[in-house]
Design a protein around this motif. Structure first.
Motif, PDB file in Angstrom:
ATOM      1  N   GLY A 104       0.830  -1.199   0.000  1.00  0.00           N
ATOM      2  CA  GLY A 104       0.000   0.000   0.000  1.00  0.00           C
ATOM      3  C   GLY A 104       0.863   1.246   0.000  1.00  0.00           C
ATOM      4  O   GLY A 104       2.077   1.201   0.243  1.00  0.00           O
ATOM      5  N   TRP A 105       0.222   2.371  -0.277  1.00  0.00           N
ATOM      6  CA  TRP A 105       0.906   3.656  -0.370  1.00  0.00           C
ATOM      7  C   TRP A 105       0.483   4.522   0.805  1.00  0.00           C
ATOM      8  O   TRP A 105      -0.711   4.745   1.031  1.00  0.00           O
ATOM      9  N   LEU A 106       1.460   4.989   1.556  1.00  0.00           N
ATOM     10  CA  LEU A 106       1.215   5.801   2.737  1.00  0.00           C
ATOM     11  C   LEU A 106       1.446   7.271   2.400  1.00  0.00           C
ATOM     12  O   LEU A 106       2.426   7.619   1.746  1.00  0.00           O
ATOM     13  N   ASP A 107       0.540   8.127   2.864  1.00  0.00           N
ATOM     14  CA  ASP A 107       0.654   9.574   2.689  1.00  0.00           C
ATOM     15  C   ASP A 107       0.924  10.186   4.064  1.00  0.00           C
ATOM     16  O   ASP A 107       0.037  10.222   4.915  1.00  0.00           O
ATOM     17  N   VAL A 108       2.152  10.650   4.268  1.00  0.00           N
ATOM     18  CA  VAL A 108       2.546  11.154   5.589  1.00  0.00           C
ATOM     19  C   VAL A 108       2.538  12.677   5.641  1.00  0.00           C
ATOM     20  O   VAL A 108       3.069  13.263   6.590  1.00  0.00           O
ATOM     21  N   SER A 109       1.920  13.338   4.664  1.00  0.00           N
ATOM     22  CA  SER A 109       1.999  14.791   4.592  1.00  0.00           C
ATOM     23  C   SER A 109       1.229  15.478   5.710  1.00  0.00           C
ATOM     24  O   SER A 109       1.606  16.574   6.144  1.00  0.00           O
ATOM     25  N   ARG A 110       0.156  14.873   6.186  1.00  0.00           N
ATOM     26  CA  ARG A 110      -0.684  15.518   7.204  1.00  0.00           C
ATOM     27  C   ARG A 110      -0.354  15.059   8.616  1.00  0.00           C
ATOM     28  O   ARG A 110      -0.426  15.835   9.569  1.00  0.00           O
ATOM     29  N   GLU A 111      -0.033  13.785   8.752  1.00  0.00           N
ATOM     30  CA  GLU A 111       0.244  13.227  10.071  1.00  0.00           C
ATOM     31  C   GLU A 111       0.974  11.900   9.896  1.00  0.00           C
ATOM     32  O   GLU A 111       0.995  11.331   8.796  1.00  0.00           O
ATOM     33  N   PRO A 112       1.585  11.401  10.975  1.00  0.00           N
ATOM     34  CA  PRO A 112       2.258  10.105  10.881  1.00  0.00           C
ATOM     35  C   PRO A 112       1.282   8.989  10.519  1.00  0.00           C
ATOM     36  O   PRO A 112       0.093   9.050  10.843  1.00  0.00           O
ATOM     37  N   VAL A 113       1.806   7.974   9.857  1.00  0.00           N
ATOM     38  CA  VAL A 113       1.047   6.765   9.541  1.00  0.00           C
ATOM     39  C   VAL A 113       1.742   5.600  10.233  1.00  0.00           C
ATOM     40  O   VAL A 113       2.960   5.441  10.105  1.00  0.00           O
ATOM     41  N   LEU A 114       0.966   4.794  10.940  1.00  0.00           N
ATOM     42  CA  LEU A 114       1.524   3.694  11.712  1.00  0.00           C
ATOM     43  C   LEU A 114       1.199   2.364  11.063  1.00  0.00           C
ATOM     44  O   LEU A 114       0.105   2.169  10.526  1.00  0.00           O
ATOM     45  N   VAL A 115       2.163   1.459  11.122  1.00  0.00           N
ATOM     46  CA  VAL A 115       1.999   0.103  10.614  1.00  0.00           C
ATOM     47  C   VAL A 115       2.357  -0.849  11.747  1.00  0.00           C
ATOM     48  O   VAL A 115       3.425  -0.732  12.346  1.00  0.00           O
ATOM     49  N   ALA A 116       1.466  -1.781  12.048  1.00  0.00           N
ATOM     50  CA  ALA A 116       1.719  -2.802  13.053  1.00  0.00           C
ATOM     51  C   ALA A 116       1.821  -4.153  12.370  1.00  0.00           C
ATOM     52  O   ALA A 116       0.942  -4.536  11.597  1.00  0.00           O
ATOM     53  N   LEU A 117       2.917  -4.850  12.630  1.00  0.00           N
ATOM     54  CA  LEU A 117       3.140  -6.186  12.088  1.00  0.00           C
ATOM     55  C   LEU A 117       2.930  -7.222  13.182  1.00  0.00           C
ATOM     56  O   LEU A 117       3.347  -7.012  14.329  1.00  0.00           O
TER      57      LEU A 117
END
Length: 477
Positions: A104-117
């Motif tokens: 997937g494509w994450l857009d971090v321009s507005r706020e952090p994006v978190l990924v949990a594995l």
């Protein structure tokens, strides 16, 4: 000329912070260009194409993969491949038969994006995040020579550089200088009945922007009612848009580059390359004004063709041995080696780091003849020459265009997970042919015409990527 649509000006914010005047403010020939001779346009267009190719490829890939159409997903969500690619699959180039991918494509321009594995409980898996210049920002790769035994549960926060705020406890912060990040997780599978177990691991992956993460820092489920995490179904392949780049003329390519530059800052080491872009009339977010005089237009055309050829040509600093070529320790971390970065993007979009995977290719036999399914071949690994990996390895055959054979009755990535039968001295003979050999052991099925082989080594040991180990030659029988 119509003004190019502007979005959040991340590039210009970065440039101001860096205090570097990256691009000259004129679109005509640079001051003193006459001293360069008549070839300056050709040379700078060629260099600029090589420099900008990875960003254009990634931007087109992102646009193709995000949206509401089948196979697409909104930013900050994942799509999970549900099956291995079928025979005849062409995208991405050289489809992987060892793993199921979630991307997937994450857009971090507005706020952090978190990924949990999730914890994979011993099943091999890896994950990586690639910025818009194809540099690997973060991956699950580990040091050492111990055998890889799956992943442990972990949370990663992708944060645009300069953001200040609190993140959930135990989340690892990864700073990003580009607006977008391509995230890929791969889970080992043997296909068939094993697919269900790999899908369960996929369902444990969670992605969400910080504002959607609950107050206790626990992972939030995404909206898909069937999987509980992202969207089911095979994703749009990141490599498919390469054909779109091939169809662009010089103005189309550099216009795309100018638009993408505004939101996706290059590295601080890149001001000289960006100054050259300014020389030929390419500025972040502005309409492109390439040199247009009679001689200059010819230089643009010649330089553009030269840049395309350079991107597709293996650079001299690839590792090589017995006809095989592969990227060494610089994979995923290219610095100012723009030629290597562009070739890696062209040949293997989103190439992992050398600790995650090494990917060697061969298209000729030991005598220098093109591999062809009309012949039979053998790859003889001595007992001490088997691929040195902490994960596993496999060999897969593809057409010259990177597709799985459409006439094949089976899909096979032969390797150390397939019950490889060794000789009495510990050596291993891998048989390469279009027809199944007698007994069918240690067999790599190939197309009936020309083909190439790809040797994938997951979690390779250092001797793979420093060049001290080499795959054996492909010998015609």
């Amino acid at each position: 000329m119509k003004k190019i649509r502007r979005t959040i000006p991340l590039f210009r914010a970065w440039a101001a912070l860096a205090g570097v005047a990256l691009i000259a403010g004129c679109a005509s020939a640079p001051q003193g260009a006459g001293s360069k001779g008549n070839g300056w346009v050709k040379d700078e267009v060629s260099d600029s194409y090589v420099f900008g190719y990875p960003l254009v490829l990634m931007d087109i890939s992102r646009e193709a993969a995000t949206g509401n159409s089948p196979g697409q997903a909104e930013p900050n969500t994942l799509r999970h491949a549900q099956s291995l690619p079928p025979v005849g699959a062409t995208t991405p180039p050289e489809p992987n038969l060892d793993t199921l991918a979630s991307s997937g494509w994450l857009d971090v321009s507005r706020e952090p994006v978190l990924v949990a594995l999730p914890d994979t409980h011993g099943r091999y898996a890896d994950a990586r995040a690639v910025d818009m210049w194809t540099n690997v920002l973060w991956s699950t790769a580990t040091k050492g020579n111990e055998r890889v035994s799956g992943l442990k549960a972990q949370t990663i926060a992708f944060v645009h550089a300069g953001w200040k705020g609190a993140l959930p406890a135990r989340a690892k912060r990864v700073d990003v200088t580009t607006r977008y990040v391509w995230f890929v997780a791969r889970i080992e599978t043997r296909g068939g009945g094993d697919l269900a177990a790999a899908r369960r691991v996929q369902r444990g992956i969670r992605v969400a922007p910080l504002s959607a993460w609950n107050g206790s820092g626990k992972r939030v489920a995404q909206a898909d009612p069937q999987t509980g995490a992202g969207l089911a179904g095979d994703p749009v392949a990141a490599g498919a848009p390469a054909a779109q780049i091939a169809a662009l003329d010089a103005n189309g390519f550099f216009s795309r580059l100018a638009l993408a530059l505004e939101d996706n800052a290059p590295a601080p080491d890149d001001p000289h390359a960006l100054k050259i872009l300014g020389d030929i009339g390419v500025h972040p977010g502005d309409p492109v004004q390439l040199p247009s005089g009679t001689k200059d237009a010819a230089g643009v055309s010649t330089g553009f063709a030269n840049g395309r050829a350079r991107v597709a040509a293996p650079p001299s600093n690839l590792l090589a041995g017995n006809g095989w070529l592969w990227v060494g320790d610089d994979a995923g971390h290219y610095g100012t080696d723009y030629a290597l970065r562009a070739y890696a993007a062209y040949a293997s979009p989103g190439l992992p780091t050398s600790r995650d995977e090494a990917r060697a290719r061969v298209s000729q036999d030991s005598d220098g003849h093109t591999l062809n399914g009309a012949n039979r071949y053998v790859i003889h690994f001595s007992a001490k020459q088997l691929p040195p990996v902490r994960g596993f390895w496999s060999i897969t055959a593809y057409t010259p265009e990177g597709a799985l054979d459409s006439d094949a009755s089976v899909r096979v990535a032969f390797g150390d997970r397939n019950g490889a039968r060794r000789n009495r001295d510990g050596s291993l003979d891998v048989l390469v042919s279009a027809e199944r050999p007698r007994g069918g052991a240690n067999w790599v099925p190939v197309p009936k015409g020309d083909f190439r082989l790809v040797l994938r080594m997951y979690a390779p040991k250092p001797q793979v990527t420093d060049g001290s180990w080499q795959p054996p030659a492909v010998e015609r029988q």
